[in-house]
Scaffold this motif. Structure first.
Motif, PDB file in Angstrom:
ATOM      1  N   UNK A  35      54.054  84.411  60.029  1.00  0.00           N
ATOM      2  CA  UNK A  35      54.604  83.424  59.737  1.00  0.00           C
ATOM      3  C   UNK A  35      54.607  83.073  58.125  1.00  0.00           C
ATOM      4  N   UNK A  36      53.413  82.810  57.575  1.00  0.00           N
ATOM      5  CA  UNK A  36      53.340  82.367  56.286  1.00  0.00           C
ATOM      6  C   UNK A  36      51.968  82.127  55.854  1.00  0.00           C
ATOM      7  N   UNK A  37      51.468  82.767  54.708  1.00  0.00           N
ATOM      8  CA  UNK A  37      50.135  82.401  54.349  1.00  0.00           C
ATOM      9  C   UNK A  37      50.086  81.142  53.787  1.00  0.00           C
ATOM     10  N   UNK A  38      51.279  80.849  53.100  1.00  0.00           N
ATOM     11  CA  UNK A  38      51.107  79.447  52.316  1.00  0.00           C
ATOM     12  C   UNK A  38      51.223  78.222  53.379  1.00  0.00           C
ATOM     13  N   UNK A  39      51.899  78.446  54.434  1.00  0.00           N
ATOM     14  CA  UNK A  39      52.144  77.524  55.026  1.00  0.00           C
ATOM     15  C   UNK A  39      51.061  77.377  56.375  1.00  0.00           C
ATOM     16  N   UNK A  40      50.424  78.410  56.569  1.00  0.00           N
ATOM     17  CA  UNK A  40      49.330  78.626  57.465  1.00  0.00           C
ATOM     18  C   UNK A  40      48.046  77.457  56.851  1.00  0.00           C
ATOM     19  N   UNK A  41      47.900  77.834  55.504  1.00  0.00           N
ATOM     20  CA  UNK A  41      46.930  76.928  54.808  1.00  0.00           C
ATOM     21  C   UNK A  41      47.109  75.582  54.671  1.00  0.00           C
ATOM     22  N   UNK A  42      48.383  75.316  54.547  1.00  0.00           N
ATOM     23  CA  UNK A  42      48.976  73.826  54.521  1.00  0.00           C
ATOM     24  C   UNK A  42      48.906  73.137  55.800  1.00  0.00           C
ATOM     25  N   UNK A  43      49.019  74.083  56.933  1.00  0.00           N
ATOM     26  CA  UNK A  43      48.804  73.643  58.215  1.00  0.00           C
ATOM     27  C   UNK A  43      47.387  73.096  58.655  1.00  0.00           C
ATOM     28  N   UNK A  44      46.328  74.067  57.998  1.00  0.00           N
ATOM     29  CA  UNK A  44      44.966  73.646  58.128  1.00  0.00           C
ATOM     30  C   UNK A  44      44.608  72.547  57.622  1.00  0.00           C
ATOM     31  N   UNK A  45      45.139  72.249  56.119  1.00  0.00           N
ATOM     32  CA  UNK A  45      44.765  71.008  55.421  1.00  0.00           C
ATOM     33  C   UNK A  45      45.273  69.574  56.208  1.00  0.00           C
ATOM     34  N   UNK A  46      46.538  70.098  56.763  1.00  0.00           N
ATOM     35  CA  UNK A  46      47.022  68.822  57.391  1.00  0.00           C
ATOM     36  C   UNK A  46      46.091  68.335  58.537  1.00  0.00           C
TER      37      UNK A  46
END
Length: 530
Positions: A399-410
């Motif tokens: 999907x996305x490296x940026x939004x994968x990290x954003x998801x984990x932070x959320x």
């Protein structure tokens, strides 16, 4: 054990003798442990007998002898040769059974490795009670363990270059076996010393593992492979620590969590035959035929570096670039937002992993849960987190490296908020909020370094990943400093305090984080916008 690992080294006899000495040294401590069986295995204040002292001598001598046995001959020439060799899999190389087996073995190795520092939280309630010390004084144990991991991260980077990836993993396993005597130490001081050594042994496993994967995995598969192996190792280590605590601590006391370093360390040594030697190491030793057989298994290729060329494939190596005044800096306007987001995330992860999660078992016991029940709750939480590692890996790669990290932070933010609600009596069972914390924090760690390695120009890539890795330890040092100075707030307030940097990270990363999926890393060499 693969006998080829000892070719061109000082001798298999020395490594074998060292392992035997360390094992016997540990076994000589077990009578002291068993003497306390009628007292709940409480050993505080008991004098150390001559067999224990001799056992400690055997452990120190055994580690030294094992290290000598693994030491290659002609190290200077090897290190110079290795500096001019690069090994990597081409972009279009296919994944095969060899890659899958290597990932499986390294996951098991990381579980064994992560289990040791993860056990710290589960030993604290029993340790405080047995030694009759305050939480602040007892916090010196995880503090020295953390300082040991920082030391180990530096030390094992050097050792891996000299000994090779495989041999450095074997040597760290020998250290693990030796530090199991922490479970028989009659004084807090000896626990602190042994935990420092345990941390030093554990600190280098992750970068050595990542370096081995970086050398063998095709570049288009490298990111998700690092995320998957790192995530499974982290969650598996926490699950193993909490599971062993639930199963064994009620019968054998908190000390058993250190003593199981003996069998798990020996398992890691025996698994050495399933870990391939680094092709780069073999080539630097002139063992070309063996190197090419390994490269054929993994679809990798090698080439000689030109005088001004860097090895771009050793993802987590420390690059020593020449400064000509034109290269980008870590905190330039074009990178400062991203660097700040990753830095704060790393510090927050350290506060959670070496603070909040270590304080949790003691907090649950203080709330009236038995140690067995609190360990069971935490084991259930980590078990829930297991399948989410695969989801995290999928979204990072597909999907996305940026939004994968954003998801984990959320997810981490949601876990912190829920823990805050627990303290107000409105959160219900602690299983789900703790599961969210484990999922989110381990997801952050699993993504953090692979993402950083894909986000910075070559000239500062090593410094960027090194800086962020150091910040994860820095957050832990800060957390344990609070413990030592008796300034640890109640768990809910601590969660509330960590919410702020997590929110800041989320905002900065959404604005300044870049997408690296499908990115040609050569694009990063373009001048950064100011």
């Amino acid at each position: 054990m693969d006998a080829k690992v000892f070719l061109d080294r000082r001798g298999v006899w020395a490594f074998g003798l060292g392992c035997v000495c360390v094992t016997i040294g540990v076994l000589l401590h077990l009578p002291m442990f068993w003497m306390g069986k009628d007292m709940g295995f409480a050993l505080a204040g008991m004098p150390m007998d001559n067999s224990m002292l001799f056992g400690m001598f055997l452990i120190v001598a055994g580690i030294g002898i094992a290290a000598y046995g693994l030491l290659p001959k002609g190290v200077d020439a090897q290190v110079k040769s290795a500096a001019r060799i690069a090994v990597a899999a081409p972009e279009d190389a296919r994944l095969g059974p060899a890659h899958a087996l290597l990932m499986l073995v390294l996951v098991v190795a990381l579980i064994i490795d992560v289990m040791k520092p993860a056990s710290l939280g589960f030993v604290m309630p029993g340790l405080i009670k047995e030694y009759g010390v305050s939480k602040a004084e007892a916090s010196l144990v995880p503090f020295f363990a953390l300082i040991g991991t920082v030391t180990g991260s530096i030390l094992w980077g050097i050792i891996a270059d000299i000994y090779g990836r495989k041999a450095s993993i074997l040597l760290s396993a020998v250290v693990f076996v030796g530090t199991s005597i922490c479970g028989a130490m009659p004084s807090l001081l000896w626990n602190e010393i042994m935990c420092f050594l345990m941390g030093a042994g554990a600190g280098g496993m992750l970068p050595v593992t990542y370096a081995l994967l970086a050398e063998t995995m095709p570049s288009r598969h490298r990111g998700w492979a690092l995320v998957l192996v790192g995530g499974l190792g982290a969650v598996g280590g926490y699950f193993a620590a909490s599971g062993f605590s639930y199963l064994l601590v009620p019968t054998f006391s908190w000390r058993i969590l250190w003593l199981i370093n003996l069998p798990t360390g020996l398992i890691l040594i025996l698994m050495g035959g399933m870990i391939p030697e680094s092709a780069k190491f073999l080539l630097s030793r002139g063992r070309d035929e063996e190197a090419h057989k390994i490269m054929a298994r993994f679809g990798t290729v090698s080439h000689k570096l030109a005088e001004n060329e860097e090895d771009t494939d050793d993802t987590f190596a420390h690059h020593h670039s020449k400064h000509d005044g034109t290269e980008p800096k870590l905190w330039t306007p074009g990178l400062i937002g991203k660097t700040a987001a990753l830095t704060i995330a790393a510090l927050a992860w350290g506060l959670i992993n070496f603070g909040l999660l270590l304080w949790l078992p003691n907090d649950l016991v203080a709330k009236g849960y038995s140690m067995a029940l609190s360990s069971k709750l935490l084991a259930e939480s980590s078990l829930i987190a297991f399948p989410t590692v695969f989801v995290c890996t999928w979204i990072y790669s597909q999907w996305s490296t940026k939004w994968a990290f954003t998801t984990m932070v959320t997810i981490t933010l949601a876990g912190l908020i829920w823990v805050l609600l627990l303290e107000t009596g409105k959160g219900g069972s602690p299983v789900l909020p703790i599961a969210l914390l484990i999922i989110g924090s381990n997801g952050i760690l699993a993504i953090l370094l692979p993402y950083a390695s894909e986000s910075y120009p070559l000239a500062i890539r090593g410094r960027a990943t090194g800086w962020i890795a150091a910040c994860t330890k820095g957050g832990g040092v800060l957390a344990q400093t609070l413990s030592i100075t008796a300034l640890v707030p109640p768990l809910g307030i601590a969660a509330g305090m960590i919410i702020l940097p997590i929110v800041v990270t989320l905002g900065l990363f959404v604005k300044y984080g870049t997408e690296t999926k499908g990115l040609d890393l050569r694009q990063l060499e373009r001048p950064q916008k100011k």
